[in-house]
Design an enzyme around this catalytic site. Structure first.
Site, PDB file in Angstrom:
ATOM      1  N   GLU A 206      27.826  19.882  22.853  1.00  8.80           N
ATOM      2  CA  GLU A 206      29.184  20.365  22.594  1.00  8.80           C
ATOM      3  C   GLU A 206      29.389  20.753  21.132  1.00  8.80           C
ATOM      4  O   GLU A 206      30.399  20.410  20.506  1.00  8.80           O
ATOM      5  CB  GLU A 206      30.197  19.308  23.033  1.00  8.80           C
ATOM      6  CG  GLU A 206      29.994  18.954  24.495  1.00  8.80           C
ATOM      7  CD  GLU A 206      31.008  17.968  25.019  1.00  8.80           C
ATOM      8  OE1 GLU A 206      31.886  17.580  24.251  1.00  8.80           O
ATOM      9  OE2 GLU A 206      30.925  17.607  26.194  1.00  8.80           O
ATOM     10  N   GLU A 236      27.787  22.264  32.531  1.00  5.97           N
ATOM     11  CA  GLU A 236      28.749  21.279  33.017  1.00  5.97           C
ATOM     12  C   GLU A 236      29.793  21.964  33.888  1.00  5.97           C
ATOM     13  O   GLU A 236      30.788  22.480  33.403  1.00  5.97           O
ATOM     14  CB  GLU A 236      29.428  20.527  31.863  1.00  5.97           C
ATOM     15  CG  GLU A 236      28.511  19.554  31.147  1.00  5.97           C
ATOM     16  CD  GLU A 236      29.251  18.687  30.149  1.00  5.97           C
ATOM     17  OE1 GLU A 236      30.500  18.674  30.177  1.00  5.97           O
ATOM     18  OE2 GLU A 236      28.577  18.027  29.341  1.00  5.97           O
TER      19      GLU A 236
END
Length: 685
Positions: A206, A236
């Protein structure tokens, strides 16, 4: 969650390798290439420390091998690695995705632990044994609704460190950790080129939006990787949305997941990882994150011992139908054209014999839309995609759920509503005189506890010359929760929220003449799991004042006494041995905060001991355990649907399929020439 950095590399190499029996993994603009073959990969996240290798383990902060649903403890028999992996495989997945949890494996610098549910190698070998690939997300930062984002707290105390930046101390420890993990896995021959299952490795997580997509609608939002030579991957695909304490429960339907997954594939995607297929439980305290909780029952693959239907079955059918399109999908240029105002087609045509199409209806209104494609008419339900593996026959529609629905029921098997069944232990309320150490200021919570406990006592004393009928205590805190005691008596609690961590407790004080003792318990539900400059985050009490008549006394810079943890933690009340029995007393039914309760009971289940199981609960606020019961989860009803225009799941994946249709059991055909649907509603007994 949010965005991530995904690197297809093994530290020093631009490519990681893998195949079931060994081989090479590369990539091009279309997909991963495994052993020279382009592949469409469906993966699912299962985190090894959030379940157990073979059986349950007991943890004092979670209360043991059970899930708490309001006043019922639901026993779940099969939360183990082989079971969860097999259910994921049965759902049509090709790979299992997992993070590596740095703070779990190196809680103290240089001291490593890979035992029990932390056995990363054993988990990967179990995935490999079931014929699946592994996508390994090494970190060091993982977020993952995991305390401190997976970073060990001792990292906070490294001089001059700035997390996740071009900072020499951070880079030194990050490199040391990552190399240790890779070296360990290479020694076990777990990478693809060694014959192992690991096809992808991720460094960091991230960190801006590079290479891959995270989120709910990547088919609509992803603009593509940072190079035309790289494939489109979705790391994801959220199968549910984490719940936030105090807010409405949110979910995600099987139809919505299927629509956006199919759209991503139609637009050239070739790798989809579902986050998560099973979240399991927050076994270690590391899984506690501020004001967040996952609804495990909403995930597809049997997190409660039962499959979540129709989510599991609907996605299984989606995967099977997409795999029917594999050859034209991976070997053809695709074309895209309009079928209407909000309708379009994605067509993959290799030759006259190999053609696949995705017919998309973006219109979410209630009415179905008829489109024309290659001389035939197709009815598309609202917000749906029809998959045609041969450009003629609809094998799957994302909005038409033919898999069976299931109704689950929690049945109470044993109540604990008798006073005689319970014993209690009242938590010790420390005063300033009994504090462990002292400081002339309010200490920051996390830096004081070093993540050894969620609890930190702040205590001070002051002298009152006369009794005062109206004094007010005001406490400003950046912790998650706060309990206040004056002279050993509870006066109130307060807590923050997910959106506003700062909160204030304000209560009238029952002061006495002479010395008064104030004890404030700051509570963290795990450390923060993300955000910029994580090493600079603060928590705990920030200001404490007492208003007495017209005078405001500020105790922020004052002599404070501190104690880390609860006495029940320190003496390990959760242990089931004779050494701690003396600490327990009979249940007195006078509810007060910070009371531990325990009972014994007999549950003949394979995952628990035949007898002598111990349930230990800590009630932080006022309450009692008499409303608790033991229950089992079961499927009580299933409902299936099939129609003559939409094939049943039994036909998916087969070149030819014939299911005899007869109206004999229905006393003839009441509507000749009209397409029929059959709905079966079966009650289990």
């Amino acid at each position: 969650m949010r965005r991530l950095l995904w690197w297809c590399l093994s530290l020093s190499s631009a490519v990681v390798t893998m195949a079931h029996g060994g081989g090479n993994v590369t990539y091009d603009s279309r997909s991963l290439v495994i052993n020279g073959k382009h592949e469409i990969i469906f993966s699912g996240s299962i985190h090894y420390p959030r379940s157990t290798p073979q059986s349950f383990e007991f943890n004092p902060r979670t209360g043991g091998s059970a899930i708490s649903f309001l006043d019922t403890i639901i026993l779940t028999p099969e939360l183990m690695w082989p079971y969860l992996i097999s259910k994921a495989r049965a759902g049509g997945l090709d790979a299992i995705d997992t993070y590596v949890f740095w703070n779990l494996h190196e809680p103290q610098q240089g001291q490593y632990d890979f035992s029990g549910r932390k056995d990363l190698v054993k988990f990967i070998k179990e995935v490999h044994a079931q014929g699946l690939y592994v996508c390994l997300r090494i970190g060091p930062f993982i977020e993952s609704e995991w305390t401190y984002g997976g970073l060990p707290f001792w990292l906070h105390d490294v001089p001059g460190i700035v997390f996740r930046s071009d900072n020499e101390p951070f880079k030194y420890h990050m490199e040391r950790y990552a190399k240790m993990i890779v070296k360990m896995l290479k020694a076990e021959k777990l990478y693809a080129s060694q014959g192992g299952p690991i096809i992808l490795s991720q460094i960091e997580n991230e960190y801006k939006n590079i290479n891959a997509c995270n989120g709910l609608r990547c088919g609509e939002t992803f603009s593509g990787p940072n190079s035309p030579r790289k494939p489109a991957i979705w790391t994801e695909n959220w199968t549910t949305v984490y719940q936030v304490y105090g807010k409405e429960t949110r979910s995600r339907s099987a139809e919505d997941i299927a629509f956006h997954t199919a759209l991503f594939i139609a637009k050239g995607g070739s790798f989809v990882n579902y986050y998560m297929v099973c979240f399991s439980f927050s076994w270690p305290s590391y899984s506690n994150v501020s004001f967040q909780v996952f609804d495990k029952s909403d995930l597809p693959s049997g997190c409660l011992g039962l499959l979540r239907q129709p989510k599991h079955g609907h996605m299984k059918e989606l995967h099977a139908s997409i795999k029917l399109c594999r050859k034209p999908l991976l070997s053809s240029k695709w074309t895209n054209f309009s079928l209407g105002h909000l309708q379009e087609a994605f067509v993959f045509e290799r030759n006259s014999h190999e053609c696949a199409a995705f017919l998309v209806n973006h219109d979410g209104r209630s009415n179905a839309t008829t489109v024309h494609f290659k001389g035939l008419s197709y009815k598309l339900p609202p917000k749906s995609i029809s998959i045609l593996p041969d450009c003629k026959t609809v094998a799957f529609n994302t909005a038409q759920v033919s898999t069976q629905f299931g109704t689950r029921l929690a049945t109470r098997r044993q109540k604990f509503d008798s006073i005689e069944q319970w014993k209690e232990y009242k938590e010790y309320i420390p005063s300033f005189d009994k504090s462990s150490f002292r400081a002339n200021m309010l200490l920051e919570h996390m830096n004081t506890t070093k993540d050894s406990s969620d609890y930190l006592w702040y205590t001070f004393r002051f002298h009152q010359n006369s009794s005062n009928a109206h004094s007010v205590l005001t406490v400003n805190s950046l912790g998650h929760n706060l309990h206040a005691f004056v002279n050993g008596e509870f006066i109130g609690s307060a807590h923050g929220s997910h959106d506003n961590k700062s909160f204030t407790l304000q209560r009238s004080l029952p002061l006495k003449r002479g010395t008064n003792y104030v004890s404030l318990l700051s509570v963290m539900t795990g450390l923060p799991d993300g955000g910029a400059y994580l090493e600079r985050r603060v928590a705990g009490l920030r200001r404490v004042t007492i208003q007495r008549q017209h005078e405001l006394h500020d105790f922020t810079t004052y002599l404070w006494g501190y104690r880390v943890g609860l006495s029940g933690e320190n003496i390990q009340l959760h242990r089931n041995d004779a050494s701690v029995k003396a600490y327990w007393s009979r249940y007195a039914s006078s509810s007060q905060p910070l009371t531990w309760y325990k009972t014994w009971n007999h549950i003949p289940r394979s995952f628990l001991k035949p007898s002598g199981n111990l349930l230990v609960l800590l009630e932080e606020e006022k309450g009692n355990p008499l409303g608790i019961s033991i229950g089992t989860m079961s499927t009580t009803k299933v409902c299936g649907h099939v129609s003559s225009s939409y094939p049943p799941p039994a036909c998916l994946g087969k070149e030819r399929c014939s299911i005899p249709v007869s109206s004999k059991n229905f006393h003839g055909d009441p509507c000749p020439g009209i397409a029929k649907s059959l709905l079966v509603d079966a009650k289990c007994s």
